[in-house]
Write a protein that holds these residues in place. Structure first.
Motif, mmCIF file in Angstrom:
data_model
loop_
_atom_site.group_PDB
_atom_site.id
_atom_site.type_symbol
_atom_site.label_atom_id
_atom_site.label_comp_id
_atom_site.label_asym_id
_atom_site.label_seq_id
_atom_site.Cartn_x
_atom_site.Cartn_y
_atom_site.Cartn_z
ATOM 1 N N LEU A 303 0.820 -1.205 0.000
ATOM 2 C CA LEU A 303 0.000 0.000 0.000
ATOM 3 C C LEU A 303 0.854 1.256 0.000
ATOM 4 N N GLY A 304 2.136 1.116 0.346
ATOM 5 C CA GLY A 304 3.046 2.252 0.280
ATOM 6 C C GLY A 304 3.585 2.493 -1.111
ATOM 7 N N ASN A 305 3.171 1.677 -2.061
ATOM 8 C CA ASN A 305 3.606 1.824 -3.450
ATOM 9 C C ASN A 305 2.432 1.573 -4.386
ATOM 10 N N SER A 306 1.344 2.297 -4.161
ATOM 11 C CA SER A 306 0.161 2.260 -5.033
ATOM 12 C C SER A 306 -0.492 0.892 -5.130
ATOM 13 N N GLY A 307 -0.308 0.040 -4.108
ATOM 14 C CA GLY A 307 -1.006 -1.241 -4.057
ATOM 15 C C GLY A 307 -0.485 -2.304 -4.994
ATOM 16 N N VAL A 308 0.794 -2.222 -5.405
ATOM 17 C CA VAL A 308 1.325 -3.228 -6.324
ATOM 18 C C VAL A 308 1.452 -4.571 -5.615
ATOM 19 N N VAL A 309 1.403 -5.653 -6.398
ATOM 20 C CA VAL A 309 1.519 -7.004 -5.854
ATOM 21 C C VAL A 309 2.993 -7.317 -5.604
ATOM 22 N N VAL A 310 3.307 -7.755 -4.396
ATOM 23 C CA VAL A 310 4.685 -8.129 -4.074
ATOM 24 C C VAL A 310 4.823 -9.625 -3.822
ATOM 25 N N PHE A 311 3.690 -10.331 -3.698
ATOM 26 C CA PHE A 311 3.757 -11.775 -3.471
ATOM 27 C C PHE A 311 2.373 -12.364 -3.724
ATOM 28 N N GLY A 312 2.359 -13.622 -4.145
ATOM 29 C CA GLY A 312 1.110 -14.366 -4.254
ATOM 30 C C GLY A 312 0.549 -14.409 -5.663
ATOM 31 N N PRO A 313 -0.610 -15.055 -5.798
ATOM 32 C CA PRO A 313 -1.178 -15.313 -7.130
ATOM 33 C C PRO A 313 -1.877 -14.119 -7.768
ATOM 34 N N ALA A 314 -2.174 -13.060 -7.010
ATOM 35 C CA ALA A 314 -2.851 -11.904 -7.616
ATOM 36 C C ALA A 314 -1.994 -11.323 -8.730
ATOM 37 N N ALA A 315 -2.627 -10.954 -9.828
ATOM 38 C CA ALA A 315 -1.892 -10.458 -10.997
ATOM 39 C C ALA A 315 -2.055 -8.956 -11.203
ATOM 40 N N ARG A 316 -2.908 -8.302 -10.411
ATOM 41 C CA ARG A 316 -3.159 -6.880 -10.608
ATOM 42 C C ARG A 316 -3.021 -6.119 -9.296
ATOM 43 N N SER A 317 -2.600 -4.865 -9.410
ATOM 44 C CA SER A 317 -2.504 -4.008 -8.233
ATOM 45 C C SER A 317 -3.882 -3.793 -7.620
ATOM 46 N N LEU A 318 -3.893 -3.488 -6.333
ATOM 47 C CA LEU A 318 -5.150 -3.208 -5.643
ATOM 48 C C LEU A 318 -5.671 -1.846 -6.108
ATOM 49 N N PRO A 319 -6.904 -1.748 -6.615
ATOM 50 C CA PRO A 319 -7.427 -0.466 -7.093
ATOM 51 C C PRO A 319 -7.435 0.579 -5.973
ATOM 52 N N GLN A 320 -7.015 1.791 -6.311
ATOM 53 C CA GLN A 320 -6.966 2.886 -5.349
ATOM 54 C C GLN A 320 -8.079 3.878 -5.644
ATOM 55 N N LEU A 321 -8.746 4.344 -4.578
ATOM 56 C CA LEU A 321 -9.828 5.308 -4.715
ATOM 57 C C LEU A 321 -9.284 6.715 -4.484
ATOM 58 N N PRO A 322 -9.436 7.618 -5.429
ATOM 59 C CA PRO A 322 -8.981 9.002 -5.210
ATOM 60 C C PRO A 322 -9.824 9.680 -4.133
ATOM 61 N N ILE A 323 -9.179 10.304 -3.156
ATOM 62 C CA ILE A 323 -9.905 10.947 -2.064
ATOM 63 C C ILE A 323 -9.370 12.360 -1.827
ATOM 64 N N THR A 324 -10.174 13.147 -1.133
ATOM 65 C CA THR A 324 -9.798 14.479 -0.685
ATOM 66 C C THR A 324 -10.604 14.774 0.578
ATOM 67 N N THR A 325 -10.676 16.017 1.006
ATOM 68 C CA THR A 325 -11.460 16.378 2.196
ATOM 69 C C THR A 325 -12.475 17.449 1.829
ATOM 70 N N ASP A 326 -13.560 17.485 2.595
ATOM 71 C CA ASP A 326 -14.543 18.550 2.404
ATOM 72 C C ASP A 326 -14.163 19.764 3.250
ATOM 73 N N ALA A 327 -15.045 20.725 3.320
ATOM 74 C CA ALA A 327 -14.746 21.972 4.040
ATOM 75 C C ALA A 327 -14.544 21.747 5.527
ATOM 76 N N GLU A 328 -15.096 20.666 6.071
ATOM 77 C CA GLU A 328 -14.975 20.391 7.502
ATOM 78 C C GLU A 328 -13.849 19.406 7.812
ATOM 79 N N GLY A 329 -13.120 18.970 6.793
ATOM 80 C CA GLY A 329 -11.992 18.066 7.008
ATOM 81 C C GLY A 329 -12.340 16.593 6.965
ATOM 82 N N TYR A 330 -13.559 16.265 6.573
ATOM 83 C CA TYR A 330 -13.942 14.865 6.467
ATOM 84 C C TYR A 330 -13.517 14.318 5.096
ATOM 85 N N LEU A 331 -13.156 13.046 5.069
ATOM 86 C CA LEU A 331 -12.692 12.423 3.838
ATOM 87 C C LEU A 331 -13.860 12.166 2.894
ATOM 88 N N VAL A 332 -13.674 12.528 1.630
ATOM 89 C CA VAL A 332 -14.682 12.280 0.596
ATOM 90 C C VAL A 332 -13.986 11.745 -0.651
#
Length: 359
Positions: A303-332
């Protein structure tokens, strides 16, 4: 009973037993059926069988009409029970067609086919030429006994009925789900309920996640806030695709590619919770290495490198969701996932998945 009396009883019983093996009784006399002695009765049975087979195409046509013309939500009240009209009529038409084929075949064998008993001597496993010739002769005799050559509609009827029964099976396969065209995939398995401005909430208490409250090394299982607007199957399907994990790491200790600089908030990143191997939910978090381990088959994602696979049978990186914060600092969320979540499928385009070295 004395010992002498017992011996005498045994001698008398032995005298009653046959001295040699039981003689071969042979084949019993064959009683003729009514269709064997009455040609009119045989013709009536013939017409009945052909009639049963002729009803099969009609039932197949009924099946097709019901499938395409009867609405799926139409109700049928039968004996005080509400039933789905389409599925009930489909089952009745296809089931009755199969029943008629079976009944006609049984009746054909009972009253028209030759039912004379025969004895076939055993022979060695290897078949000499004369045995193959004999088998061909027996086959021809069987065809002759079946009456197909004299009553040609029997063979045509049974072949046509069985062939037409393929149609309900093929049509039913189309009802297993929508055809996976590009447009259908884009609106179903390749889309989640995440969208711009949707808040990230804890999946236990549905509380919004505030960026300032997350600590370095912490992992939170989360989901979209709008998931609570759904119920039943729609809720379960949406949750299965939209489940996420939120982690906070030291921004100086992880790799954030230039293309994803605005996908995170001061080291807070969000990834799909669904493993890209076979779809297991994952949350086994190793803080020191920033690795996430799938418990099913040990696929490991960095997860420190965009979710790339470092071991095991998975062939694709873990999809990452783009996030930011709203005016009150909550994650959206900034948007939906940019690639489909979950395991791979044949039509999936993997060209947009993150690869080691991407910027």
């Amino acid at each position: 009973m004395s010992h002498t009396d017992l011996e005498k009883a045994h001698e008398d019983a032995a005298a009653l037993e046959p001295a040699g093996p039981v003689p071969d009784p042979g084949i019993e006399e064959h009683p003729p059926r009514f269709t064997d002695t009455d040609e009119q009765a045989a013709n009536r049975a013939y017409r009945q069988i052909v009639g049963l087979l002729a009803a099969v195409p009609v039932l197949v046509l009924v099946f097709l009409v019901v499938y395409f013309a009867v609405p799926k939500d139409a109700q049928l009240v039968l004996f005080g029970t509400n039933l789905k009209m389409q599925t009930t009529l489909l089952g009745l038409s296809a089931g009755l067609a199969a029943l008629l084929i079976g009944v006609s075949a049984v009746q054909w064998a009972r009253v028209l086919m030759n039912d004379a008993e025969m004895v076939e001597d055993r022979h060695s496993a290897g078949s000499p030429p004369q045995a193959r010739e004999q088998a061909a002769a027996i086959w021809n005799t069987g065809v002759e006994d079946s009456g197909v050559r004299r009553r040609k509609l029997l063979g045509t009827g049974i072949a046509g009925a069985l062939g037409l029964m393929v149609i309900p099976a093929v049509v039913s396969l189309a009802d297993l789900g929508p055809w996976p065209t590009a447009d259908v995939r884009a609106q179903t398995i390749e889309k989640t309920i995440w969208a711009e401005g949707i808040h990230l909430v804890n999946d236990v208490n549905n509380r919004r996640l505030k960026a300032s409250e997350l600590e370095i090394g912490q992992l939170v299982n989360a989901e979209p806030e709008n998931l609570q607007d759904l119920e039943g199957a729609a809720y379960q399907q949406a949750k299965a695709k939209a489940a996420i994990i939120v982690v906070r790491m030291d921004p100086n200790a992880i790799r954030i590619p230039d293309s994803r600089r605005d996908w995170q908030v001061d080291g807070i990143l969000c990834y799909s919770k669904i493993c890209t191997h076979v779809g297991c939910p994952i949350s086994l978090w190793e803080q020191q290495t920033h690795h996430l381990l799938c418990p099913c088959h040990q696929s490991t994602f960095d997860l420190g490198n965009s979710g790339v696979v470092v071991f095991g049978p998975a062939a694709r990186s873990l999809p990452q969701l783009p996030i930011t914060t709203d005016a009150e600092g909550y994650l959206v969320a900034r948007s939906d996932f940019t690639v489909p979540v979950g395991p791979s499928f044949f039509e999936r385009d993997s060209s947009k998945d993150f690869q080691e070295g991407d910027r």
